[in-house]
Design a protein around this motif. Structure first.
Motif, PDB file in Angstrom:
ATOM      1  N   LYS A   1       0.830  -1.203   0.000  1.00  0.00           N
ATOM      2  CA  LYS A   1       0.000   0.000   0.000  1.00  0.00           C
ATOM      3  C   LYS A   1       0.864   1.253   0.000  1.00  0.00           C
ATOM      4  O   LYS A   1       0.575   2.217  -0.698  1.00  0.00           O
ATOM      5  N   GLU A   2       1.937   1.205   0.782  1.00  0.00           N
ATOM      6  CA  GLU A   2       2.860   2.335   0.858  1.00  0.00           C
ATOM      7  C   GLU A   2       3.520   2.591  -0.503  1.00  0.00           C
ATOM      8  O   GLU A   2       3.606   3.731  -0.949  1.00  0.00           O
ATOM      9  N   ARG A   3       3.948   1.529  -1.147  1.00  0.00           N
ATOM     10  CA  ARG A   3       4.556   1.661  -2.480  1.00  0.00           C
ATOM     11  C   ARG A   3       3.562   2.215  -3.481  1.00  0.00           C
ATOM     12  O   ARG A   3       3.886   3.078  -4.290  1.00  0.00           O
ATOM     13  N   LEU A   4       2.342   1.687  -3.451  1.00  0.00           N
ATOM     14  CA  LEU A   4       1.311   2.140  -4.378  1.00  0.00           C
ATOM     15  C   LEU A   4       1.011   3.615  -4.171  1.00  0.00           C
ATOM     16  O   LEU A   4       0.890   4.377  -5.134  1.00  0.00           O
ATOM     17  N   LYS A   5       0.918   4.014  -2.911  1.00  0.00           N
ATOM     18  CA  LYS A   5       0.652   5.414  -2.591  1.00  0.00           C
ATOM     19  C   LYS A   5       1.783   6.309  -3.107  1.00  0.00           C
ATOM     20  O   LYS A   5       1.535   7.370  -3.683  1.00  0.00           O
ATOM     21  N   ALA A   6       3.020   5.865  -2.945  1.00  0.00           N
ATOM     22  CA  ALA A   6       4.171   6.633  -3.419  1.00  0.00           C
ATOM     23  C   ALA A   6       4.175   6.717  -4.945  1.00  0.00           C
ATOM     24  O   ALA A   6       4.467   7.784  -5.518  1.00  0.00           O
ATOM     25  N   GLU A   7       3.836   5.616  -5.608  1.00  0.00           N
ATOM     26  CA  GLU A   7       3.770   5.614  -7.073  1.00  0.00           C
ATOM     27  C   GLU A   7       2.678   6.556  -7.566  1.00  0.00           C
ATOM     28  O   GLU A   7       2.866   7.282  -8.542  1.00  0.00           O
ATOM     29  N   GLU A   8       1.521   6.536  -6.901  1.00  0.00           N
ATOM     30  CA  GLU A   8       0.432   7.428  -7.290  1.00  0.00           C
ATOM     31  C   GLU A   8       0.820   8.889  -7.081  1.00  0.00           C
ATOM     32  O   GLU A   8       0.513   9.740  -7.915  1.00  0.00           O
ATOM     33  N   ALA A   9       1.502   9.179  -5.983  1.00  0.00           N
ATOM     34  CA  ALA A   9       1.945  10.550  -5.720  1.00  0.00           C
ATOM     35  C   ALA A   9       2.941  11.003  -6.780  1.00  0.00           C
ATOM     36  O   ALA A   9       2.880  12.141  -7.260  1.00  0.00           O
TER      37      ALA A   9
ATOM     38  N   LYS B   1       1.010  11.714  -9.962  1.00  0.00           N
ATOM     39  CA  LYS B   1       0.310  12.996  -9.879  1.00  0.00           C
ATOM     40  C   LYS B   1       1.280  14.159 -10.040  1.00  0.00           C
ATOM     41  O   LYS B   1       0.974  15.144 -10.716  1.00  0.00           O
TER      42      LYS B   1
END
Length: 105
Positions: A63-71, A74
Motif C-alpha cells: 500500500k505504501e509503495r502504491l501510494k508513493a507511485e500514485e503521488a 500525480k
C-alpha cells in the motif's frame, strides 16, 4: 546489525526460510549472509511468533509503495500541465508581440 543466518539460528528457523519470509515482506535480501536492519530483525521475530504478521507487513508495504507511485504520477502530471501552460503562455506572448510589430510597421 546482524545477518539473516545469525538471526535465523537464534530463532531456530532455517536461514533460507528466513530469507523467504523477509522477501515476502518486501525486504531486499540477497542471501543468508545479508546484514539486515533492526526493523527487519524485529519483523522477522514477530513473523516467527505469528506467521500472519508477514502478510500484514507485506500488505502495508505494498500500500505504501502504491501510494508513493500514485503521488509520483500525480506530480509528473502536474509538472507536464505546468509545462504546457508555460508553453501556451509563451506562444500567446509571441503572438501578441507579432501583432504589435505588425501594427507598428
Amino acid at each position: 546489525m546482524q545477518t539473516v543466518a545469525s538471526l535465523a539460528k537464534r530463532l531456530d528457523m532455517g536461514a533460507e526460510r528466513a530469507v523467504e519470509v523477509l522477501r515476502h515482506m518486501l525486504f531486499e535480501v540477497e542471501g543468508v549472509e545479508t546484514v539486515i536492519s533492526s526493523e527487519a530483525c524485529d519483523l522477522l521475530i514477530d513473523a516467527d511468533e505469528d506467521p500472519s504478521v508477514a502478510d500484514h507487513v507485506r500488505d502495508a508495504r505494498l500500500k505504501e509503495r502504491l501510494k508513493a507511485e500514485e503521488a509520483a504520477k500525480k506530480a509528473e502530471t502536474r509538472r507536464k500541465a505546468a509545462e504546457k501552460k508555460k508553453a501556451a503562455e509563451a506562444a500567446k506572448n509571441a503572438a501578441e508581440e507579432a501583432v504589435e510589430r505588425e501594427a507598428a510597421e
